[in-house]
Design an enzyme around this catalytic site. Structure first.
Site, PDB file in Angstrom:
ATOM      1  N   LYS A  40      33.322  29.042  41.662  1.00 21.70           N
ATOM      2  CA  LYS A  40      33.487  28.591  42.364  1.00 21.70           C
ATOM      3  C   LYS A  40      33.507  29.688  43.215  1.00 21.70           C
ATOM      4  CE  LYS A  40      37.388  27.818  41.065  1.00 21.70           C
ATOM      5  NZ  LYS A  40      37.525  28.460  39.609  1.00 21.70           N
ATOM      6  N   ARG A  49      43.585  21.029  41.634  1.00 21.16           N
ATOM      7  CA  ARG A  49      43.314  21.498  40.425  1.00 21.16           C
ATOM      8  C   ARG A  49      44.303  20.734  39.549  1.00 21.16           C
ATOM      9  NH1 ARG A  49      42.123  27.927  40.802  1.00 21.16           N
ATOM     10  NH2 ARG A  49      42.373  28.696  39.029  1.00 21.16           N
ATOM     11  N   ARG A  72      34.088  40.546  35.028  1.00 18.65           N
ATOM     12  CA  ARG A  72      34.756  40.367  36.808  1.00 18.65           C
ATOM     13  C   ARG A  72      34.836  41.299  36.940  1.00 18.65           C
ATOM     14  NH1 ARG A  72      36.498  34.252  39.004  1.00 18.65           N
ATOM     15  NH2 ARG A  72      38.774  35.141  38.115  1.00 18.65           N
ATOM     16  N   ARG A  78      40.828  41.795  38.217  1.00 20.99           N
ATOM     17  CA  ARG A  78      42.078  41.482  38.233  1.00 20.99           C
ATOM     18  C   ARG A  78      43.111  41.839  36.837  1.00 20.99           C
ATOM     19  NH1 ARG A  78      40.867  35.526  40.659  1.00 20.99           N
ATOM     20  NH2 ARG A  78      41.775  34.863  39.086  1.00 20.99           N
ATOM     21  N   ARG A 133      44.638  30.981  30.184  1.00 21.89           N
ATOM     22  CA  ARG A 133      44.337  30.169  31.542  1.00 21.89           C
ATOM     23  C   ARG A 133      43.354  29.355  31.478  1.00 21.89           C
ATOM     24  NH1 ARG A 133      41.893  35.210  34.184  1.00 21.89           N
ATOM     25  NH2 ARG A 133      40.800  33.166  35.968  1.00 21.89           N
TER      26      ARG A 133
END
Ligand code: ADP
Ligand code: ADP
Length: 223
Positions: free
Chosen positions: A14, A89, A128, A161, A172
């Site tokens: 996203k 969400r 990431r 992160r 998550r």
């Protein structure tokens, strides 16, 4: 007002796509995750409250999230519309957004689902890297930066992160995918859902997303 909603599991792409679409469509990208991280860095009460949920991989409560997002939509740069990345969400957030837009005579234009299977999400999130200045995204094997540790676009340092550690990533996915399915159903029922195959390369996904929302096929306007 042109309101585009980007939907997808954590790690679906996203943020990557929202940055590119924002440039193509000249609309601001509004990412609730970025707003929470900025508030946490600034040490505001909202940021401190949100951080505890983010560290556990849980959604931040709606009382905090919805108010923050609606306030962001009041900013002058959002007057022509926005690309929403990471909001709504869950179903209550989707309903709150519909109500707030209806009050202004506006509505969501399209909800774009970037669809990626669960096994690929873990690999994407744990590899990431993000630029510290603007959140441009990289992946250590699939999309590395030209110079290790440095953003190609603005030269800032790349960071990982805290919630991209494997154990938080799994939490998550476990805790958030059910709510995503509800949001997808909400937009499907409203006739606004467009689904693209998020396993394709970044540029191919961008082209599919633009084809889904623009009247002229992207390949025809960019031969
Ligand atoms: P999200 O915002 O949905 O959590 P990101 O845009 O941050 O996802 O992307 C998650 C990771 O996957 C990043 O490391 C990014 O470089 C990588 N990625 C994004 N799109 C693709 C793609 N189409 N193919 C492979 N990797 C991708
Ligand atoms: P991702 O790139 O994995 O999709 P985000 O940066 O969008 O992650 O969000 C990071 C975290 O911030 C989420 O795991 C959640 O704790 C919180 N968060 C972001 N957006 C929302 C939202 N709309 N509602 C509740 N919590 C949110």
């Amino acid at each position: 007002m042109r309101i585009l909603v980007l939907l997808g599991a954590p790690g679906a792409g996203k943020g990557t796509q929202a940055h590119v679409l924002a440039r193509h469509l000249a609309l601001p990208r509004v990412a609730t995750g970025d707003l929470f991280r900025a508030a946490a860095r600034d040490g505001t009460p909202l940021g401190i409250a949100a951080q505890a949920y983010m560290e556990r991989g849980e959604l931040v409560p709606d009382e905090i999230t919805i108010g923050m997002l609606l306030e962001r939509l009041e900013a002058p740069d959002a007057g022509r519309g926005v690309i929403l990345d990471g909001f709504p969400r869950n179903r209550p957030q989707a309903d709150a957004l519909d109500r707030a837009l209806a009050d202004r005579g506006a509505a969501v234009d399209a909800a774009l689902l970037v669809d990626v299977p669960a096994d690929e999400l873990l690999r994407r999130l744990t590899g990431r890297w993000l630029c510290s200045a603007a959140g441009h995204t990289y992946h250590e094997t699939a999309y590395p930066p030209r110079v290790p540790g440095v953003c190609d676009i603005d030269g800032s340092a790349l960071v990982q992160r805290d919630d991209d550690r494997p154990e938080v990533v799994q939490a998550r996915l476990d805790k958030q995918l059910g709510a995503l399915a509800d949001v997808v159903e909400h937009y499907r029922a409203a006739g606004l859902l467009r689904t693209v195959d998020g396993r394709r390369p970044i540029a191919a996904v961008t082209s599919d997303l633009l084809d889904a929302i623009e009247p002229i096929p992207y390949w025809r306007s960019h031969p």
